[in-house]
Scaffold this motif. Structure first.
Motif, short mmCIF file in Angstrom:
data_model
loop_
_atom_site.label_atom_id
_atom_site.label_comp_id
_atom_site.label_asym_id
_atom_site.label_seq_id
_atom_site.Cartn_x
_atom_site.Cartn_y
_atom_site.Cartn_z
N GLU A 27 0.83 -1.20 0.00
CA GLU A 27 0.00 0.00 0.00
C GLU A 27 0.87 1.26 0.00
N GLN A 28 1.92 1.25 0.81
CA GLN A 28 2.82 2.39 0.86
C GLN A 28 3.45 2.65 -0.52
N GLU A 29 3.88 1.59 -1.17
CA GLU A 29 4.48 1.74 -2.49
C GLU A 29 3.47 2.29 -3.50
N HIS A 30 2.24 1.81 -3.41
CA HIS A 30 1.18 2.30 -4.30
C HIS A 30 0.90 3.78 -4.05
N ILE A 31 0.80 4.15 -2.79
CA ILE A 31 0.55 5.55 -2.43
C ILE A 31 1.70 6.43 -2.91
N ILE A 32 2.91 5.98 -2.68
CA ILE A 32 4.08 6.76 -3.11
C ILE A 32 4.09 6.93 -4.62
N HIS A 33 3.75 5.87 -5.35
CA HIS A 33 3.71 5.96 -6.81
C HIS A 33 2.68 7.00 -7.25
N GLN A 34 1.50 6.96 -6.65
CA GLN A 34 0.47 7.94 -6.98
C GLN A 34 0.94 9.35 -6.62
N TRP A 35 1.57 9.49 -5.45
CA TRP A 35 2.03 10.81 -5.01
C TRP A 35 3.09 11.35 -5.97
N GLU A 36 3.98 10.52 -6.43
CA GLU A 36 5.03 10.98 -7.35
C GLU A 36 4.42 11.51 -8.64
N GLN A 37 3.34 10.92 -9.09
CA GLN A 37 2.66 11.42 -10.29
C GLN A 37 2.04 12.79 -10.01
N ILE A 38 1.40 12.92 -8.88
CA ILE A 38 0.80 14.21 -8.50
C ILE A 38 1.91 15.24 -8.29
N ARG A 39 2.91 14.84 -7.55
CA ARG A 39 4.04 15.73 -7.22
C ARG A 39 4.70 16.26 -8.49
N GLY A 40 4.77 15.43 -9.51
CA GLY A 40 5.38 15.83 -10.78
C GLY A 40 4.62 16.95 -11.48
N SER A 41 3.35 17.11 -11.14
CA SER A 41 2.54 18.17 -11.76
C SER A 41 2.66 19.51 -11.04
N ILE A 42 3.25 19.50 -9.86
CA ILE A 42 3.31 20.72 -9.05
C ILE A 42 4.09 21.85 -9.72
N PRO A 43 5.28 21.60 -10.30
CA PRO A 43 5.98 22.72 -10.95
C PRO A 43 5.17 23.40 -12.05
#
Length: 102
Positions: A27-43
């Motif tokens: 679950e942690q890995e899945h959440i982190i993967h999703q977060w990295e996709q969201i995080r990539g849109s921040i800039p």
């Protein structure tokens, strides 16, 4: 499931129902993967907000109405606040916690 849209920021942010360590490694890995996709849109989101600030600053330079000038300053301040919050979220990088074997 693990994220909720934040209208003010314009991105989804983590919305976890339990402590991070209580999630399985998968679950942690899945959440982190999703977060990295969201995080990539921040800039890109920040860049868009900076363009809005620049537009309002240009309007402010030409504005003669005091009340409208105050409103533009408020809008610029709010956009800057959003950018600051987005940078804080951008720097948030969770990691997978190793399971403890007793």
């Amino acid at each position: 499931m693990y994220f909720q849209m934040n209208d003010r920021l314009g991105i989804s942010v983590p919305y976890l129902m339990k402590e991070w360590a209580d999630y399985s490694i998968q679950e942690q890995e899945h959440i982190i993967h999703q977060w990295e996709q969201i995080r990539g849109s921040i800039p890109d989101r920040i860049q868009s907000l900076e363009a809005e600030i620049n537009e309002r600053q240009a309007m402010l330079e030409r504005e003669e109405n005091f009340r409208r000038s105050c409103r533009l300053n408020e809008e610029i301040g709010e956009l800057a606040s959003i950018i600051n919050d987005l940078w804080l979220w951008f720097r948030t990088t969770p990691s997978v916690e190793k399971e403890h074997i007793c």
